[in-house]
Design a protein around this motif. Sequence first.
Motif, PDB file in Angstrom:
ATOM      1  N   ALA A   1      -4.068   4.485 -16.488  1.00 16.83           N
ATOM      2  CA  ALA A   1      -4.029   3.923 -15.135  1.00 16.83           C
ATOM      3  C   ALA A   1      -3.485   2.498 -15.192  1.00 16.83           C
ATOM      4  CB  ALA A   1      -5.417   3.936 -14.521  1.00 16.83           C
ATOM      5  N   PRO A   2      -2.337   2.217 -14.598  1.00 21.72           N
ATOM      6  CA  PRO A   2      -1.805   0.849 -14.602  1.00 21.72           C
ATOM      7  C   PRO A   2      -2.659  -0.077 -13.747  1.00 21.72           C
ATOM      8  CG  PRO A   2      -0.476   2.241 -13.176  1.00 21.72           C
ATOM      9  CD  PRO A   2      -1.457   3.155 -13.855  1.00 21.72           C
ATOM     10  N   PHE A   3      -2.735  -1.339 -14.122  1.00 21.08           N
ATOM     11  CA  PHE A   3      -3.480  -2.325 -13.344  1.00 21.08           C
ATOM     12  C   PHE A   3      -2.479  -3.238 -12.639  1.00 21.08           C
ATOM     13  CE2 PHE A   3      -5.889  -6.161 -12.508  1.00 21.08           C
ATOM     14  CZ  PHE A   3      -7.075  -5.639 -12.012  1.00 21.08           C
ATOM     15  N   PRO A   4      -2.423  -3.186 -11.303  1.00 22.16           N
ATOM     16  CA  PRO A   4      -1.404  -3.960 -10.574  1.00 22.16           C
ATOM     17  C   PRO A   4      -1.717  -5.448 -10.565  1.00 22.16           C
ATOM     18  CG  PRO A   4      -2.851  -2.804  -9.041  1.00 22.16           C
ATOM     19  CD  PRO A   4      -3.241  -2.352 -10.411  1.00 22.16           C
ATOM     20  N   VAL A   5      -0.663  -6.261 -10.662  1.00 20.60           N
ATOM     21  CA  VAL A   5      -0.808  -7.711 -10.790  1.00 20.60           C
ATOM     22  C   VAL A   5       0.182  -8.405  -9.863  1.00 20.60           C
ATOM     23  CG1 VAL A   5      -0.551  -9.675 -12.349  1.00 20.60           C
ATOM     24  CG2 VAL A   5      -1.628  -7.575 -13.155  1.00 20.60           C
ATOM     25  N   LEU A   6      -0.266  -9.521  -9.264  1.00 19.55           N
ATOM     26  CA  LEU A   6       0.600 -10.384  -8.473  1.00 19.55           C
ATOM     27  C   LEU A   6       0.855 -11.665  -9.258  1.00 19.55           C
ATOM     28  CD1 LEU A   6       2.046 -11.288  -5.838  1.00 19.55           C
ATOM     29  CD2 LEU A   6      -0.175 -12.194  -5.085  1.00 19.55           C
TER      30      LEU A   6
ATOM     31  N   ARG B   1       0.834  -1.203   0.000  1.00 14.34           N
ATOM     32  CA  ARG B   1       0.000   0.000   0.000  1.00 14.34           C
ATOM     33  C   ARG B   1       0.869   1.254   0.000  1.00 14.34           C
ATOM     34  NH1 ARG B   1      -3.911   1.719  -0.813  1.00 14.34           N
ATOM     35  NH2 ARG B   1      -5.307   2.102   0.937  1.00 14.34           N
ATOM     36  N   PHE B   2       1.998   1.196   0.701  1.00 16.11           N
ATOM     37  CA  PHE B   2       2.873   2.355   0.830  1.00 16.11           C
ATOM     38  C   PHE B   2       3.632   2.631  -0.464  1.00 16.11           C
ATOM     39  CE2 PHE B   2       6.445   4.882   2.206  1.00 16.11           C
ATOM     40  CZ  PHE B   2       5.960   5.637   3.264  1.00 16.11           C
ATOM     41  N   THR B   3       4.165   1.598  -1.100  1.00 21.46           N
ATOM     42  CA  THR B   3       5.062   1.791  -2.244  1.00 21.46           C
ATOM     43  C   THR B   3       4.349   1.748  -3.599  1.00 21.46           C
ATOM     44  OG1 THR B   3       5.576  -0.585  -2.288  1.00 21.46           O
ATOM     45  CG2 THR B   3       7.014   0.840  -0.970  1.00 21.46           C
ATOM     46  N   LYS B   4       3.105   1.305  -3.655  1.00 18.24           N
ATOM     47  CA  LYS B   4       2.288   1.284  -4.875  1.00 18.24           C
ATOM     48  C   LYS B   4       2.963   0.553  -6.042  1.00 18.24           C
ATOM     49  CE  LYS B   4      -1.168   3.879  -3.318  1.00 18.24           C
ATOM     50  NZ  LYS B   4      -0.818   3.904  -1.892  1.00 18.24           N
ATOM     51  N   PRO B   5       3.423  -0.683  -5.858  1.00 18.19           N
ATOM     52  CA  PRO B   5       4.018  -1.413  -6.998  1.00 18.19           C
ATOM     53  C   PRO B   5       2.933  -1.868  -7.971  1.00 18.19           C
ATOM     54  CG  PRO B   5       3.830  -2.860  -5.104  1.00 18.19           C
ATOM     55  CD  PRO B   5       3.395  -1.496  -4.633  1.00 18.19           C
ATOM     56  N   ASN B   6       3.310  -2.005  -9.231  1.00 20.75           N
ATOM     57  CA  ASN B   6       2.373  -2.491 -10.244  1.00 20.75           C
ATOM     58  C   ASN B   6       2.613  -3.948 -10.615  1.00 20.75           C
ATOM     59  OD1 ASN B   6       0.882  -0.059 -10.632  1.00 20.75           O
ATOM     60  ND2 ASN B   6       2.620   0.772 -11.768  1.00 20.75           N
TER      61      ASN B   6
ATOM     62  N   LEU C   1       8.216  -5.361  -6.785  1.00 18.94           N
ATOM     63  CA  LEU C   1       8.385  -5.918  -5.441  1.00 18.94           C
ATOM     64  C   LEU C   1       8.246  -7.423  -5.522  1.00 18.94           C
ATOM     65  CD1 LEU C   1       6.967  -4.576  -2.118  1.00 18.94           C
ATOM     66  CD2 LEU C   1       6.623  -6.982  -2.688  1.00 18.94           C
ATOM     67  N   ALA C   2       9.161  -8.138  -4.880  1.00 17.50           N
ATOM     68  CA  ALA C   2       9.116  -9.599  -4.850  1.00 17.50           C
ATOM     69  C   ALA C   2       9.222 -10.076  -3.415  1.00 17.50           C
ATOM     70  CB  ALA C   2      10.249 -10.194  -5.686  1.00 17.50           C
ATOM     71  N   PHE C   3       8.419 -11.078  -3.067  1.00 22.06           N
ATOM     72  CA  PHE C   3       8.468 -11.699  -1.744  1.00 22.06           C
ATOM     73  C   PHE C   3       8.800 -13.175  -1.926  1.00 22.06           C
ATOM     74  CE2 PHE C   3       6.053 -13.864   1.791  1.00 22.06           C
ATOM     75  CZ  PHE C   3       7.011 -13.595   2.767  1.00 22.06           C
ATOM     76  N   LEU C   4       9.930 -13.602  -1.369  1.00 22.40           N
ATOM     77  CA  LEU C   4      10.416 -14.970  -1.526  1.00 22.40           C
ATOM     78  C   LEU C   4      10.251 -15.715  -0.215  1.00 22.40           C
ATOM     79  CD1 LEU C   4      13.760 -14.229  -3.439  1.00 22.40           C
ATOM     80  CD2 LEU C   4      11.419 -14.308  -4.326  1.00 22.40           C
ATOM     81  N   ASP C   5       9.447 -16.782  -0.247  1.00 22.03           N
ATOM     82  CA  ASP C   5       9.196 -17.570   0.955  1.00 22.03           C
ATOM     83  C   ASP C   5       9.116 -19.036   0.557  1.00 22.03           C
ATOM     84  OD1 ASP C   5       8.684 -18.292   3.539  1.00 22.03           O
ATOM     85  OD2 ASP C   5       6.557 -17.745   3.493  1.00 22.03           O
TER      86      ASP C   5
ATOM     87  N   LEU D   1      12.078  -3.716  -4.847  1.00 19.11           N
ATOM     88  CA  LEU D   1      12.342  -4.342  -3.552  1.00 19.11           C
ATOM     89  C   LEU D   1      12.227  -5.856  -3.660  1.00 19.11           C
ATOM     90  CD1 LEU D   1      10.147  -1.974  -1.329  1.00 19.11           C
ATOM     91  CD2 LEU D   1      12.608  -1.779  -1.790  1.00 19.11           C
ATOM     92  N   VAL D   2      13.161  -6.553  -3.006  1.00 13.57           N
ATOM     93  CA  VAL D   2      13.092  -8.009  -2.874  1.00 13.57           C
ATOM     94  C   VAL D   2      13.108  -8.344  -1.385  1.00 13.57           C
ATOM     95  CG1 VAL D   2      14.232 -10.206  -3.344  1.00 13.57           C
ATOM     96  CG2 VAL D   2      14.235  -8.403  -5.088  1.00 13.57           C
TER      97      VAL D   2
END
Length: 640
Positions: free
Chosen positions: A491-496, A432-437, A546-550, A573-574
């Motif tokens: 308007a970009p559409f953010p995707v995971l 929410r803070f960094t607004k990645p797409n 932004l990437a989250f590795l788990d 960010l990783v």
Amino acid sequence: MDGEADELEGWSFLSELGCQKSVETRQPYLASHDIGNGLANLDVANCNLAERLEVAGYAVFDNAAGDAWARGVREEISALVAEGALTPSMNKLASRRDSLTGAVTDGHTLPKTGVYELDVCVNGEVRGPSVLRRCHHIQQLWEHGGPCVAQALSTACPKLRLTAIDTIKLQYSDGSGGCFPMHYDTSSAHSRREVTAILYLNPAWAPGDGGELRLYPFPLDSVDVEPRMDRLAVFNSTEMLHRVMPASAPRMCLCIWFARDEGSPSISLPCRLPRAVANSAGAPQLQFLLQPDNRRLLSKMLYVDAWAQSFKDAFGTGPEVAEALALHQADANTAADNISPELLSLVRECLPIPVPAELANPIINAPALDPVRREHSAVSTAPVDSPELEMDVMGGTLGGVYSERFLRVVKPLYDLHMGVETMAPLLYSLIRFTKPNMVMEVGAGYTTPFMLQALKDNFDEMAELRKLHARGRCTIEGMPWCVEEAVTGPAPFPVLQCVDNLAHENTTAHLVIEAAEKLCTLDHLDLYFKDAYSFLKERRGAQVDLAFLDFGQGDKVGVFVEELWPHVRPGGLVLVHSTLTNSLTRAWLESMRQVANDMTGILGPFATLSLREPHKMFQNSFSIFQKRSGFNEPILTKFP
């Protein structure tokens, strides 16, 4: 596509027609100012289009363009047919495989009996301006209707991310039995075509005339679409296997391909299972079948006989066809030999899955929304000048996790072994803070719905801020509250992009789709059940913000980060979970700390910070790495 053929070499036929009528002076069916909007009137806002495409892989609209517009297009194509402007539809049959590389090479080029085509626009460029000048309805589609339809489809199903028309093809079958073999329109590696749309123009069509479009939305059952007047069939260009049945009466259609946004990855449709089987014991394996490579491989095996018959229907039984079918049979045999017995048994016992009845029936097109409502209907129905909404938007509380319902939905995904009970809300706040797409997650589970909710909340928040900005109300004490570039332009559409191989014994990855569906965040999710390393090697598209590795790889995490790093945008960010208190990952982390400022290292300069939950024995920390190469934050104001 409804008849993928070679692109025409040029428009020399215009000088060779020898027809009596001038191509420049022929009067159109309707005067240009009476044409209307045609397909731009397609209403996709209230027909559950996203579910139709994501579950069934296709959608069919009746009354798609309006009778007058459809008849106008038919009149224009009929005139071109009469003049001989359409040329025979050709197919290149793959008949050989390179013994060293294994690559399939084109063999013989054969015509389809009684089928004729004309490419008006190809790869976003007009092939023949004079044809557009005389065909006013098609010109209107190219210049005005296409972008409107692309926007409407993308609004209703944001996974599509369409920009404009890529190609327009006119097609006519004379009723002498012509048809098309089973095929995919294109592949994501060779084209930006994302969606195929076919408008049928056959007012006299009746059952028995043939020419139906047969779709194979694997792993769902096949379905036939009758080519009735003003009916529009829409499906994914890269992943929908289809053919056209032999036509015993004349058949005409307008084929349109829409391009995806440049830099966006290609999508796979269908991408999720029907509700009836989504919670079954075999759901994870069935979901695995939806991966593009698996779909193509298994379809060859599952439909081997139908595939062969479609080629015989289209081209006869000559030696050229025999060569192509021999190669096809070899590929099908290879697929069967390499599939596990368990998966082979599942395929034979459970497939095909029936298309849900509520998704199979055509959509009856209704009047389009007005432009303002269409633009914002997917975001919010609250009045833009509502003080309560403005407070939520400007105050940062326009968020889905601020609800008891959200916590109830995500609770089944939690598992103590994963240790992400505080990591999940932290990720929500960070996104929410960094607004990645473009966000990537390796290891699906409890954190996934938090990340999806953050992306949806960001999208909704920025849409509301755009509306406030447009009305001059995005200010504080007369000063602008937002950066201009953030609230103007497309308007970009953010995707995971979420990757999980389902290997962890306590995984809850299979519950992610169900939770996302309940929370209305599924449009933001691209889910891949496969190995993370192979996914990264095959990945194309926008760089990762932004990437989250788990994924619990210990000392192997360094190899993955090195592979991932070129995909990360400067400033991206990783985050790596569980890095501080286990010896294997800690050794890697210490080596990273030592080279953080190394300008000549493999990763270049980066910033890093690690945090620990002091009350837990394991799964108690994370490290964050920011790519600093080529990145510097802007200075926007003098004072804080």
